[in-house]
Design a protein around this motif. Sequence first.
Motif: not given
Length: 188
Positions: A54-76
């Motif tokens: 479910r790529k949508a799950t990844w996208k949803r979490c990614q967007e939520a973390y970005k709201r907390w100031g996480w970069s793509d590097n933080h997320i990965v």
Amino acid sequence: MVLSDVKVIYIWKRCSWIFMKNLSKNVSPNIGFLRELSMPQSYIAYLAMHVLDRKATWKRCQEAYKRWGWSDNHIVSAFRRDPRCMILSEKKLMATMDFLVNKMGLESQAVAELPDILSYSLEKRIIPRFSVVRVLLSKGLIEEENLSFSYVAKTAEKYFLSAYLTKYLDEVPQLSNVYQGKVDLCTL
């Protein structure tokens, strides 16, 4: 062989729906994605069928973390440390981050270094433990520079209780009530 991994067999039994799907269309691209992230093969075997279908799950979490100031590097980086952080519900993720960042004062990016904390129960583990720590910090009984938030969240219950609760009951008799959620922190 993938089937030799007991965890994968468990997931396959639990998620038999995967056999109904077009594997080359749905699963293979996700395995490629995990390899691009340099995930170990053991994680790929476990996750390819459980999480990233479910790529949508990844996208949803990614967007939520970005709201907390996480970069793509933080997320990965967080994903590599604990892949479960990318399957949390948005409600769970946001509530836990809110508590840790806004109520406990942790830096948002520091949580990315301890992503397994996000999978713990907010009501049963995170709030009780961090509330006790907050009281001990406010009373000057422990110092923040000597505090390991990882230890607070991850240690076994009996070790946490010994290190942070029973040890300080004489100085703060209400600490058991704080841990049980019976006392508002503002009243201490």
